[in-house]
Every structure is written in structure tokens, then in C-alpha cells.
Design a protein around this motif. Structure first.
Motif, PDB file in Angstrom:
ATOM      1  N   GLU A 135       0.831  -1.203   0.000  1.00 44.75           N
ATOM      2  CA  GLU A 135       0.000   0.000   0.000  1.00 44.75           C
ATOM      3  C   GLU A 135       0.868   1.258   0.000  1.00 44.75           C
ATOM      4  O   GLU A 135       0.554   2.242  -0.673  1.00 44.75           O
ATOM      5  CB  GLU A 135      -0.882  -0.028   1.250  1.00 44.75           C
ATOM      6  CG  GLU A 135      -2.241   0.536   1.024  1.00 44.75           C
ATOM      7  CD  GLU A 135      -2.941   0.788   2.330  1.00 44.75           C
ATOM      8  OE1 GLU A 135      -2.451   0.360   3.407  1.00 44.75           O
ATOM      9  OE2 GLU A 135      -3.992   1.447   2.293  1.00 44.75           O
ATOM     10  N   CYS A 139       1.086   4.184  -2.666  1.00 49.35           N
ATOM     11  CA  CYS A 139       0.812   5.551  -2.183  1.00 49.35           C
ATOM     12  C   CYS A 139       1.895   6.513  -2.644  1.00 49.35           C
ATOM     13  O   CYS A 139       1.598   7.628  -3.084  1.00 49.35           O
ATOM     14  CB  CYS A 139       0.704   5.517  -0.666  1.00 49.35           C
ATOM     15  SG  CYS A 139       0.256   7.082   0.099  1.00 49.35           S
ATOM     16  N   PHE A 140       3.154   6.116  -2.535  1.00 53.72           N
ATOM     17  CA  PHE A 140       4.260   7.015  -2.884  1.00 53.72           C
ATOM     18  C   PHE A 140       4.803   6.730  -4.286  1.00 53.72           C
ATOM     19  O   PHE A 140       5.833   7.266  -4.675  1.00 53.72           O
ATOM     20  CB  PHE A 140       5.360   6.941  -1.832  1.00 53.72           C
ATOM     21  CG  PHE A 140       4.859   7.330  -0.469  1.00 53.72           C
ATOM     22  CD1 PHE A 140       4.561   8.656  -0.196  1.00 53.72           C
ATOM     23  CD2 PHE A 140       4.630   6.376   0.505  1.00 53.72           C
ATOM     24  CE1 PHE A 140       4.059   9.024   1.039  1.00 53.72           C
ATOM     25  CE2 PHE A 140       4.125   6.726   1.752  1.00 53.72           C
ATOM     26  CZ  PHE A 140       3.835   8.061   2.022  1.00 53.72           C
TER      27      PHE A 140
ATOM     28  N   LEU B 113      -0.759  12.653   3.415  1.00 49.00           N
ATOM     29  CA  LEU B 113      -0.389  11.497   2.603  1.00 49.00           C
ATOM     30  C   LEU B 113      -1.133  11.543   1.270  1.00 49.00           C
ATOM     31  O   LEU B 113      -2.282  11.997   1.228  1.00 49.00           O
ATOM     32  CB  LEU B 113      -0.729  10.203   3.349  1.00 49.00           C
ATOM     33  CG  LEU B 113       0.088   9.980   4.624  1.00 49.00           C
ATOM     34  CD1 LEU B 113      -0.468   8.817   5.424  1.00 49.00           C
ATOM     35  CD2 LEU B 113       1.552   9.747   4.276  1.00 49.00           C
ATOM     36  N   PRO B 114      -0.503  11.056   0.185  1.00 53.99           N
ATOM     37  CA  PRO B 114      -1.194  11.035  -1.117  1.00 53.99           C
ATOM     38  C   PRO B 114      -2.534  10.304  -1.034  1.00 53.99           C
ATOM     39  O   PRO B 114      -3.480  10.679  -1.657  1.00 53.99           O
ATOM     40  CB  PRO B 114      -0.209  10.307  -2.029  1.00 53.99           C
ATOM     41  CG  PRO B 114       1.125  10.523  -1.406  1.00 53.99           C
ATOM     42  CD  PRO B 114       0.894  10.569   0.080  1.00 53.99           C
ATOM     43  N   HIS B 115      -2.588   9.201  -0.321  1.00 53.89           N
ATOM     44  CA  HIS B 115      -3.884   8.693   0.139  1.00 53.89           C
ATOM     45  C   HIS B 115      -3.770   7.978   1.469  1.00 53.89           C
ATOM     46  O   HIS B 115      -2.676   7.702   1.948  1.00 53.89           O
ATOM     47  CB  HIS B 115      -4.654   7.871  -0.897  1.00 53.89           C
ATOM     48  CG  HIS B 115      -3.833   7.022  -1.789  1.00 53.89           C
ATOM     49  ND1 HIS B 115      -3.525   5.753  -1.514  1.00 53.89           N
ATOM     50  CD2 HIS B 115      -3.241   7.314  -2.977  1.00 53.89           C
ATOM     51  CE1 HIS B 115      -2.793   5.256  -2.495  1.00 53.89           C
ATOM     52  NE2 HIS B 115      -2.593   6.182  -3.407  1.00 53.89           N
ATOM     53  N   THR B 116      -4.939   7.746   2.051  1.00 53.90           N
ATOM     54  CA  THR B 116      -5.027   7.110   3.363  1.00 53.90           C
ATOM     55  C   THR B 116      -4.334   5.753   3.354  1.00 53.90           C
ATOM     56  O   THR B 116      -4.516   4.977   2.426  1.00 53.90           O
ATOM     57  CB  THR B 116      -6.513   6.958   3.731  1.00 53.90           C
ATOM     58  OG1 THR B 116      -7.082   8.267   3.757  1.00 53.90           O
ATOM     59  CG2 THR B 116      -6.711   6.282   5.074  1.00 53.90           C
TER      60      THR B 116
END
Ligand SMILES: Nc1ncnc2c1ncn2[C@@H]1O[C@H](COP(=O)(O)OP(=O)(O)O)[C@@H](O)[C@H]1O
Ligand SMILES: Nc1ncnc2c1ncn2[C@@H]1O[C@H](COP(=O)(O)OP(=O)(O)O)[C@@H](O)[C@H]1O
Ligand SMILES: [Mg+2]
Ligand SMILES: [Mg+2]
Lengths: 244, 244
Positions: A135, A139-140, B113-116
Motif C-alpha cells: 500500500e 501511495c508514494f 499522505l497522497p492517500h489514506t
């Protein structure tokens, strides 16, 4: 030897510009580091042996359809490879509990895992190569979802192949680390196996005696590092003819 | 008060046998610990406030269809809950980089954060609650695949709900930790939300000033812990009538 440009000096290898565009030369040093380079030393002859072992493994992996950066060995310490855009992840495959996994989860070293585990670490020495989740990788955006899928399915196949290869020479493949990179073909890229496969990044235990034949000898001050690396090369049949 | 059997004393709560089978009483202490209980102290009135906040949040979560262990609050420091078989994982949800994530990945605290992200830690104090991957959870069977799916989808819904709830009182929900447990119905089990939701396990920052209103005040010796917990309860409208 013609003058050539050094691209990068790492902990175990030096990269030089290759003879054609899109190629580089990996020069294998004897330098050894551990614990994120807090411990430094040399292992006599390691570079020569790792160059040979990595050539051997990459060549055989390409025969089962794993795409790799390996082109050809040039001499004792150098190999020509395709230049890739390294994906900043170390892909670790584990069959038996050892090292950081044992410590983190409290599982005794040597305990067979219920099944093979893959883990990913961010290749960043300043952070100590921290373990990251799928994840977090998404995300990054350290690589795409498809790239992660490709790497993990290649890692599983490489593991099966190498387990067999080492079993044949009475060695247990406990765990190992892989690096992958991107090569571009116009607007499209694909992922191929890069870096090296050698006792520097594998845990290799003698099946009968349990003796460690890998960099843990250096990490844990067990002595006999050079001999252990040589023993692996010898069992793979790589020490007969000392050519170039 | 009738004598009753103590089942467990933890770092922040005591569990007692409940009045009916399948129920237990959670008694909220003022004790606070940090860094895997290496740091210990008390936060005056914390138990009373956490009991109220947790009641408030669990009740509202049940209204949006999240199954929880909460039955009813009994008094200032106690609540009656359904006894569950705790799943030995802490489910952490993160909206903003902070704490161990910031440290591990080198991302500045406070960066959105770019996403949770969801992460899982093994609930094991002797190992320091290590972060574990979904693959490790499956490998060592800490819960089933379906349970992990249920927990992660509940965690995402809980996050959305709580982000809204805290935004309404000018608080930014940075991250928080959940625990889930199994309840059995014959041969079938399902997973429900257990433990507590309070400033002990959430990072709550004032939207305007950035002031921390959570256990980081204690962890980082910022002072004013009691006041911070009270402020959260006050904004939630829980401090008007000092009943029972
Ligand atoms: N085919 C390739 N193209 C470009 N870079 C590569 C390739 N294969 C390996 N590398 C990178 O070259 C370096 C090899 O040197 P090494 O001493 O292992 O470095 P490090 O200390 O960074 O691990 C690594 O950083 C590795 O990621
Ligand atoms: N409904 C429940 N049934 C059984 N155990 C629970 C329930 N809710 C929470 N628990 C467990 O009770 C303990 C609560 O006390 P706490 O002080 O938080 O303990 P710890 O120090 O283990 O975190 C935790 O171990 C938690 O997992
Ligand atoms: Mg390297
Ligand atoms: Mg607890």
C-alpha cells in the motif's frame, strides 16, 4: 584499458559507462559492508567470485524466461549489463526465518516458514532500507501496480528455480534479495532483473551441517568468509578453469 | 458493589467479568504508557474522559452500521461490552504523516499522505508491536483473509466517519489505532470493533493552531495532557452534565 566514465560507486560495485549506449559495466569490488554500512571490511576475492556466481545464475534464469540485465562477463571482475532505471525497492524472498524477520516477529532462526514470504524494502541507506507495504509502494508511487505484480511473480519463479539449484549442491536457500529495473522501448517500459545474485545478498546454509556460506559470516564475525564464498562457487562448478 | 472477578489488567484498562455470560466490563484507568511501556505515568481524569469519548464514538459508529462491542456505559469509569476473542492485530489508519511512519519513511510530520494508508501491527508488547504485512498475517494465520477484508473495510468507513466528526469540531484526524475481535454464533464467527477509541490511540491536531490534543503530549513531554483530553471531550459536547 581505454578510459571510461565512472557512473556510480556503491558499497560492493562500481558502475562504468558501457561500450554502447544503454549498456553499463558492473565492476565487482572486494568491499563488504553490513548493518547499513556501519560495519565495513573486505572479503578477499569476493568480487571475482560474485561476478562469476552472478553470471551463472542470471544466465540460467534467462533460460527459464526471466528477463535480466546481464549481457556477458568481460573479465574477472567485470560484466556488461543493460542499463536500467533501478526501481528503488529491494525484493526479499524468504523460505526460512532468519535475520530481521526472526527478530521482528520473534521466530527462531532456522524455523521453516509456513509459506514463502516476499517483503519489500525501500532502497534508501539514509533511512536504513525500511520495510514498506504494498500500500505504501502504491501511495508514494515507487513503482506501478503492474510493475509490483511483475516483480513478485518473477521473484516467486526465481525462488523456485534457485531453491532447486542450491538443493542440488546441498545448500538450503534461506532467503535472498533482488533488485529490478525498468527498460524503455519508446513510450513503454518493462521490468527486468538487475544488480547481482551472490552470497552477498542470499542466506545459504549447508543442508547437512547448517554452516553459513554467505555474508552472515562477515556480519556476525564468524570468520572464513572468503572460503565460504569459494565453496559456493566450487559446488556450482565455477572454480575449475581460472580463465580471464 | 458486588465482588467480581478481574479477567485482565492492561496498560490503560482493567477487564472484569460482566453480569451476563459473554459480557465484560472495561474499567478505564488514568494510567498512561508510551514507547511500549518504557515510559509510564498518569493523566489525571483520563479514564473518565476516555470512557465518555469511547462511548460517544462507538454509539455513533453503530448508527452507521459498524458492529461494535459496546453495550452501555455503567458509570464514570466503566462500560459494559460484549466479550470478544481479540484479533492480535492493531489496525492503524493514517491520513497525515506522523510518528513511526514519518520516521521510517523520512516524511515530515504533518505532510498530507497522497492517500489514506492502513497498516497492521502484531499486538505483542514483548516484540514492540511490530508492523506486519498482509502476507505475514496470512502466513502465520493471525486472522483469516475474510476477517482482514472486513477489518480493513470497516477501518476505511470508520476513518471517513471520524474525519467528518472531528472536522466538525475543528480537529484534524491525523491517524488512529483500532482493535477488532471475533464473536461466535454457533460455528460461525464475525468480526466487530472492540477496545476503545480515544485520544490515547488517535492523533488529533487542532485545525487552526496545530496544537496536539492527544497522547503525544504525554509521549513528548509537552505538558497539559489532562487539559487536551478535556478539550476534545468539551468540543464533542460531553462535559456539560457531570452525571453518574
Ligand atoms: N543494470 C543496472 N543499471 C543501472 N543500475 C544498476 C543496474 N544493476 C544494478 N544497478 C545499481 O548499481 C548499484 C550497484 O552497486 P552496489 O555496490 O550494489 O550499490 P549500493 O551500495 O547502492 O547497493 C546499485 O545501486 C544498483 O541498484
Ligand atoms: N470486547 C473485548 N473483549 C475482550 N477483550 C477486549 C475487548 N475489548 C478490548 N479487549 C482487550 O482488553 C485489553 C484492554 O486493556 P488495555 O489496558 O488497553 O490493554 P493492553 O495493555 O493489552 O493494551 C486489551 O488487551 C484489549 O485487546
Ligand atoms: Mg547493492
Ligand atoms: Mg490497549
Amino acid at each position: 584499458m581505454a578510459r571510461r566514465r565512472q557512473i556510480y560507486e556503491g558499497k560492493a560495485k562500481i558502475l562504468y559507462e558501457g561500450p554502447e549506449p544503454g549498456t553499463i559495466i558492473q565492476y565487482f569490488k572486494d568491499d563488504a559492508t553490513a548493518f547499513n554500512a556501519q560495519k565495513k571490511g573486505t572479503i578477499n576475492g569476493k568480487g571475482v567470485i560474485n561476478n562469476r556466481i552472478s553470471e551463472y545464475v542470471f544466465t540460467r534464469l534467462s533460460h527459464i524466461g526471466i528477463p535480466t540485465h546481464f549481457i556477458r562477463r568481460l573479465n574477472m571482475r567485470e560484466q556488461l549489463v543493460r542499463q536500467v532505471e533501478i526501481i528503488p525497492l529491494e525484493v526479499v524472498v524468504r523460505n526460512v526465518a532468519a535475520g530481521t524477520l526472526s527478530k521482528r516477529l520473534g521466530i527462531e532462526e532456522g524455523e521453516m516458514l509456513p509459506h514463502t514470504l516476499i517483503e519489500y524494502c525501500l532502497k534508501d541507506d539514509s533511512l536504513g532500507d525500511p520495510k514498506v507495504s504494498e500500500e505504501e509502494i502504491a501511495c508514494f508511487n515507487w513503482c506501478s501496480h503492474e510493475e509490483l505484480q511483475d516483480m513478485s511473480s518473477m521473484a516467486i519463479r526465481i525462488n523456485d528455480f534457485m531453491c532447486g539449484m542450491f538443493a542440488a549442491i546441498d545448500i538450503r536457500l534461506v532467503d535472498f534479495k533482488l533488485e529490478f529495473g525498468r527498460i524503455w522501448d519508446g513510450d513503454y517500459s518493462r521490468v527486468i532483473l538487475a544488480d547481482e545474485i551472490s552470497p552477498d545478498g542470499c542466506r545459504l546454509w549447508d543442508i547437512n551441517t547448517g554452516e553459513k556460506l554467505d555474508k552472515d559470516r562477515f556480519r556476525r564475525d564468524l570468520g572464513g568468509e572468503s572460503e565460504a564464498y569459494q565453496e559456493v562457487a566450487r559446488r556450482l562448478g565455477l572454480l575449475q578453469n581460472d580463465d580471464s
